[in-house]
Design a protein around this motif. Structure first.
Motif, PDB file in Angstrom:
ATOM      1  N   TRP A 111       0.833  -1.136   0.034  1.00 36.55           N
ATOM      2  CA  TRP A 111       0.083   0.014   0.039  1.00 36.55           C
ATOM      3  C   TRP A 111       0.811   1.122   0.016  1.00 36.55           C
ATOM      4  O   TRP A 111       0.648   2.298  -0.496  1.00 36.55           O
ATOM      5  N   TYR A 140       1.301  -6.623  -4.651  1.00 35.52           N
ATOM      6  CA  TYR A 140       2.722  -6.747  -4.217  1.00 35.52           C
ATOM      7  C   TYR A 140       3.694  -6.776  -5.509  1.00 35.52           C
ATOM      8  O   TYR A 140       4.661  -6.164  -5.457  1.00 35.52           O
ATOM      9  N   ARG A 142       2.998  -5.281  -8.252  1.00 34.00           N
ATOM     10  CA  ARG A 142       2.899  -4.031  -8.927  1.00 34.00           C
ATOM     11  C   ARG A 142       3.590  -2.886  -7.986  1.00 34.00           C
ATOM     12  O   ARG A 142       4.542  -2.181  -8.714  1.00 34.00           O
ATOM     13  N   GLN A 143       3.787  -3.299  -6.775  1.00 33.98           N
ATOM     14  CA  GLN A 143       4.633  -2.412  -5.931  1.00 33.98           C
ATOM     15  C   GLN A 143       6.164  -2.710  -6.222  1.00 33.98           C
ATOM     16  O   GLN A 143       6.910  -1.790  -6.303  1.00 33.98           O
ATOM     17  N   HIS A 146       7.113  -1.251  -9.604  1.00 29.73           N
ATOM     18  CA  HIS A 146       7.092   0.231  -9.506  1.00 29.73           C
ATOM     19  C   HIS A 146       8.695   0.648  -8.883  1.00 29.73           C
ATOM     20  O   HIS A 146       9.150   1.419  -9.351  1.00 29.73           O
TER      21      HIS A 146
END
Ligand SMILES: C[S@@+](CC[C@H](N)C(=O)[O-])C[C@H]1O[C@@H](n2cnc3c(N)ncnc32)[C@H](O)[C@@H]1O
Length: 216
Positions: A111, A140, A142-143, A146
């Protein structure tokens, strides 16, 4: 389905409360995952060949001694992220004045906003296997995509194919190198994997899988 911001926030608060309680109820060196040194993580990091000033984050680092060993080896750009304030506090207290050389973040990996492409290494021992819902695993990933720079390394330790199905009162997922690598998808190449038997402080054995994946 995690279809609303409210639901996401509630799950995040539940996770924080759960892990806060785990640390409150257990002596630090008696938690099942405790290891004096994360030797396999240290080996995989050394083999990744990143320089000493590479940005490294220990995701869900808890009060692990990885950060102590990395500082001692000369790594200088370290971040430890964890949901549990008590675990971060314990690690900072153990390190004493050296803790000022580390960035400490209390937050939820699924988050928290990360700076794009900053990290050369994402390390996670025993966090990802608690993500039993596909939406959580997608968040997770995606994070990670990124935060991790192209060519960066993800060193992941999960329960292996014969590892526990529950830990700390939570269900877990088990992986072998192929299934873990497939979970992270075509953006990553599997560079190394090893199965390790972890002896818990209570004397039980848990099978772990360690993988190093490199982002293309
Ligand atoms: C089993 S412990 C492992 C700790 C450490 N990595 C080690 O190997 O010693 C899992 C840790 O992940 C943290 N954690 C669990 N879910 C998390 C999340 N969504 N975001 C950040 N930290 C999380 C917990 O607070 C706990 O410290």
């Amino acid at each position: 389905m995690m279809d609303s911001l409210q639901e996401h926030l509630t799950l995040s608060k539940d996770r924080k409360a759960h892990w806060g309680m785990v640390y409150e109820r257990n002596a630090l060196h008696s938690v099942s995952w405790y290891r004096e040194h994360l030797d396999t993580s240290l080996r995989m990091l050394a083999e990744s060949g990143v320089p000493l000033d590479a940005a490294i984050m220990d995701v869900g680092g808890g009060h692990s001694t990885l950060v102590d060993d990395l500082l001692q080896q000369g790594y200088s750009n370290l971040t430890v992220l964890d949901l549990a304030d008590a675990a971060l506090f314990a690690a900072r207290r153990r390190l004493g004045p050296s803790s000022a050389r580390v960035t400490w973040i209390a937050g939820d990996v699924l988050w928290i906003p990360f700076e794009k492409g900053r990290l050369a290494v994402w390390h996670d021992r025993a966090v990802f296997h608690f993500l039993t819902h596909a939406e959580e695993r997608a968040a997770y990933l995606r994070q990670m995509l990124h935060a991790l720079q192209p060519g960066g390394h993800a060193i992941l330790a999960t329960f292996g194919p014969e590892g526990p199905t529950r830990c700390s009162g939570l269900d877990t997922c088990r992986y072998d190198a192929t299934s873990l690598s497939e979970t992270f998808g075509p953006d990553f190449v599997l560079r190394d994997s090893v199965i390790e038997i972890h002896k818990t402080p209570a004397g039980n054995q848990q099978q772990f899988l360690y993988c190093r994946l490199q982002r293309r």
